[in-house]
Write an enzyme that holds these catalytic residues in place. Structure first.
Site, PDB file in Angstrom:
ATOM      1  N   HIS A  56      -5.586   1.816  -7.928  1.00 24.32           N
ATOM      2  CA  HIS A  56      -4.555   1.594  -6.901  1.00 24.32           C
ATOM      3  C   HIS A  56      -5.075   1.984  -5.519  1.00 24.32           C
ATOM      4  CE1 HIS A  56      -0.550   0.711  -5.531  1.00 24.32           C
ATOM      5  NE2 HIS A  56      -0.448   1.860  -4.931  1.00 24.32           N
ATOM      6  N   GLN A  61      -4.780   1.969   4.793  1.00 25.90           N
ATOM      7  CA  GLN A  61      -4.243   3.318   4.983  1.00 25.90           C
ATOM      8  C   GLN A  61      -5.342   4.370   5.120  1.00 25.90           C
ATOM      9  OE1 GLN A  61      -1.171   4.075   2.036  1.00 25.90           O
ATOM     10  NE2 GLN A  61      -0.107   2.190   2.547  1.00 25.90           N
ATOM     11  N   ARG A  84       5.968   6.782   5.974  1.00 25.75           N
ATOM     12  CA  ARG A  84       5.945   5.318   5.884  1.00 25.75           C
ATOM     13  C   ARG A  84       6.079   4.686   7.270  1.00 25.75           C
ATOM     14  NH1 ARG A  84      10.047   1.158   2.759  1.00 25.75           N
ATOM     15  NH2 ARG A  84      11.390   1.799   4.466  1.00 25.75           N
ATOM     16  N   HIS A 235       4.727  -1.230  -7.822  1.00 27.66           N
ATOM     17  CA  HIS A 235       5.139   0.155  -7.516  1.00 27.66           C
ATOM     18  C   HIS A 235       6.489   0.387  -8.178  1.00 27.66           C
ATOM     19  CE1 HIS A 235       3.086   0.142  -3.257  1.00 27.66           C
ATOM     20  NE2 HIS A 235       2.367   0.889  -4.066  1.00 27.66           N
ATOM     21  N   HIS A 272       2.770   4.802 -10.044  1.00 25.63           N
ATOM     22  CA  HIS A 272       3.500   6.066  -9.825  1.00 25.63           C
ATOM     23  C   HIS A 272       4.419   6.396 -11.011  1.00 25.63           C
ATOM     24  CE1 HIS A 272       1.817   6.045  -5.882  1.00 25.63           C
ATOM     25  NE2 HIS A 272       2.536   5.033  -5.469  1.00 25.63           N
ATOM     26  N   ASP A 323      -4.728   5.289  -3.836  1.00 33.20           N
ATOM     27  CA  ASP A 323      -3.541   4.915  -3.069  1.00 33.20           C
ATOM     28  C   ASP A 323      -3.740   5.018  -1.553  1.00 33.20           C
ATOM     29  OD1 ASP A 323      -0.963   4.247  -2.406  1.00 33.20           O
ATOM     30  OD2 ASP A 323       0.012   5.841  -3.496  1.00 33.20           O
TER      31      ASP A 323
HETATM   32 ZN    ZN Z   1       0.823   2.276  -3.353  1.00 28.78          ZN
END
Ligand code: ZN
Length: 459
Positions: A56, A61, A84, A235, A272, A323
């Site tokens: 993932h 990011q 976020r 997700h 998750h 992630d």
């Molecule tokens: Zn994610």
């Protein structure tokens, strides 16, 4: 050119081979593998593990890793949702070339840490004003190009992202993510599949960003159309607010809704799955699906701890992902996962599933096997004839490793090693990282530094 290596040791799913001779064809696929009395080809003073699978990733990011820790607004709540907002601001600024530079840096760092494959959960599809690029999968192409430069395999998973929340229109900040209809999503997916054909290191999965991001009838349609040839990623149940919103909208918790409405099976990868009730834990395990756990990011965001013990007791399967990339060390992901569970169970047997009691080996095996499924290339065998030779190689001369017996070797690596103990990473038979030297590294770093300057993102 065909090549032969002799490794001091090589891990198979039934234990260590010593003096392991690996013969590869010109494309880096395994021709044969076995123990030998004598050294053949090049001798490698290292222990070869199957390459780590990063199930993932949101590559962009990486540009904001470590930047969300100045909690300056005293008294204000800084949580997942404020994080976020910061992430959306970054997402609004990236150009395709900048995306490629950030992703290449990230994937190069993954290679340095022993990852040989990444599943890229990709939703930053469109231009800054939300209009599709002339080449529809432009951003996805940049991600595949980045993986090629760094030398890792990529399973690109273009995400269906349709709305701003359960029954809500998208907000302005989400405009780059949106496929308004299922037909729009399939157009994006098909064009990505076509584009991936130009990359030897790339394959394509199918994905829905989350239940909140797609209308229920379209979630069901996409799931029913899956034919098992590609992995499916989603997700789910990361945040308590998402559970509350889902219950308010659907009258059911997210995983329960998914289990009741979609043919959840071994091709599903639920990312998750932090907040589950007992029925959901059992339901995922019995469906054969895997969960993708992202311990460093989940910890960083304050998500919560996965119901690991109950899930394990039902025979549940799991892989790991990085992630948001606040951590890139696969061994650290396993340790954070384990220690979170130890702290709440007061036991030290998180990964123990059989009489061997071998935590490190069990963790490596589960993360690898479910990780391969997440890439769309399932295999039980770590190193199989005909498969690309992908390995994370640990230095045999590192003091703790040099003095560990075979039965203690996996645990010494998993519980005590760091990236300085890595000799290198081999992808399709080629060293993409070796003793500090990485494929295309100087150009990748120069591009990344330039792009960070352009964005002003880390100032
Ligand atoms: Zn994610």
């Amino acid at each position: 050119m065909a090549v032969t290596y002799t490794f001091k040791g090589l891990l198979t799913e039934s234990g260590w081979l010593t003096n392991a001779v690996v013969k590869l064809d010109a494309s880096g696929k395994i021709l044969s593998i076995g123990e030998s009395e004598k050294t053949e080809g090049e001798y490698i003073d290292g222990y070869a593990l199957p390459g780590f699978q990063n199930a993932h990733s949101h590559a962009f990011q990486y540009a904001m890793a470590g930047l969300a820790e100045l909690h300056t607004t005293t008294g204000a709540q800084d949580d997942f949702w404020s994080w976020r907002n910061a992430m959306y601001s970054l997402a609004l600024t990236l150009e395709p070339g900048q995306m490629e530079a950030v992703a290449a840096m990230l994937y190069s760092e993954m290679a340095r840490h022993g990852y040989t494959a990444v599943a890229e959960f990709h939703y930053l599809h469109h231009d800054k004003d939300g209009t599709p690029y002339a080449n529809l999968p432009e951003m996805g192409v940049r991600l595949m190009a980045a993986a090629q430069r760094a030398g890792v395999h990529i399973t690109l998973v273009p995400m269906f992202y349709q709305q701003g929340g359960f029954g809500q229109v998208p907000v302005e900040k989400q405009k780059r993510f949106i496929s308004a209809t299922i037909a729009d999503y399939y157009k994006l997916l098909d064009s990505t599949i076509q584009a991936a054909k130009a990359f030897e290191n790339a394959s394509v999965g199918v994905g829905i960003h989350s239940l909140r991001a797609v209308k229920p009838e379209d979630v069901i349609a996409v799931c029913n159309a899956l034919d098992g040839s590609r992995p499916f990623h989603i997700h789910v149940s990361e945040q308590l607010k998402e559970i509350e919103d889902c219950v308010a909208y659907h009258g059911k918790r997210p995983v329960q809704w998914l289990l009741d409405n979609c043919p959840v099976n071994k091709n599903y990868h639920l990312v998750h799955a932090t907040h589950l009730d007992g029925d959901e834990v059992r339901g995922i395990a019995q469906s054969g699906a895997s969960v993708v756990l992202c311990p460093s990011t989940e910890g960083n965001l304050g998500d919560g701890l996965f119901s690991f013990e109950a899930y394990k007791n039902h025979g549940g399967r799991w892989s790991i992902g990085t992630d948001s990339h606040v951590g890139l060390n696969p061994l650290e992901e396993l340790r954070i996962l384990d220690y979170g569970q130890r702290l709440i169970s007061h036991k030290r047997t998180t990964f123990v599933t059989d009489d061997s009691g071998d935590s490190g080996f069990n963790a490596l095996k589960m993360a690898w096997q479910s990780g391969r499924r997440a890439m769309g290339a399932p295999s039980k065998q770590f190193f199989a004839v005909g498969q690309p030779f992908d390995a994370a190689v640990v230095k045999a001369a590192s003091p703790l490793i040099a003095t560990a017996s075979a039965k203690n070797l996996c645990n010494t690596i998993v519980y005590s090693a760091d990236v300085s103990d890595m000799l290198g990473t081999v992808v399709s038979g080629k060293w993409v990282s070796r003793e500090g030297s990485l494929q295309n590294r100087d150009a990748i770093v120069a591009d990344f530094v330039r792009v960070m300057g352009e964005l002003g993102a880390r100032v």
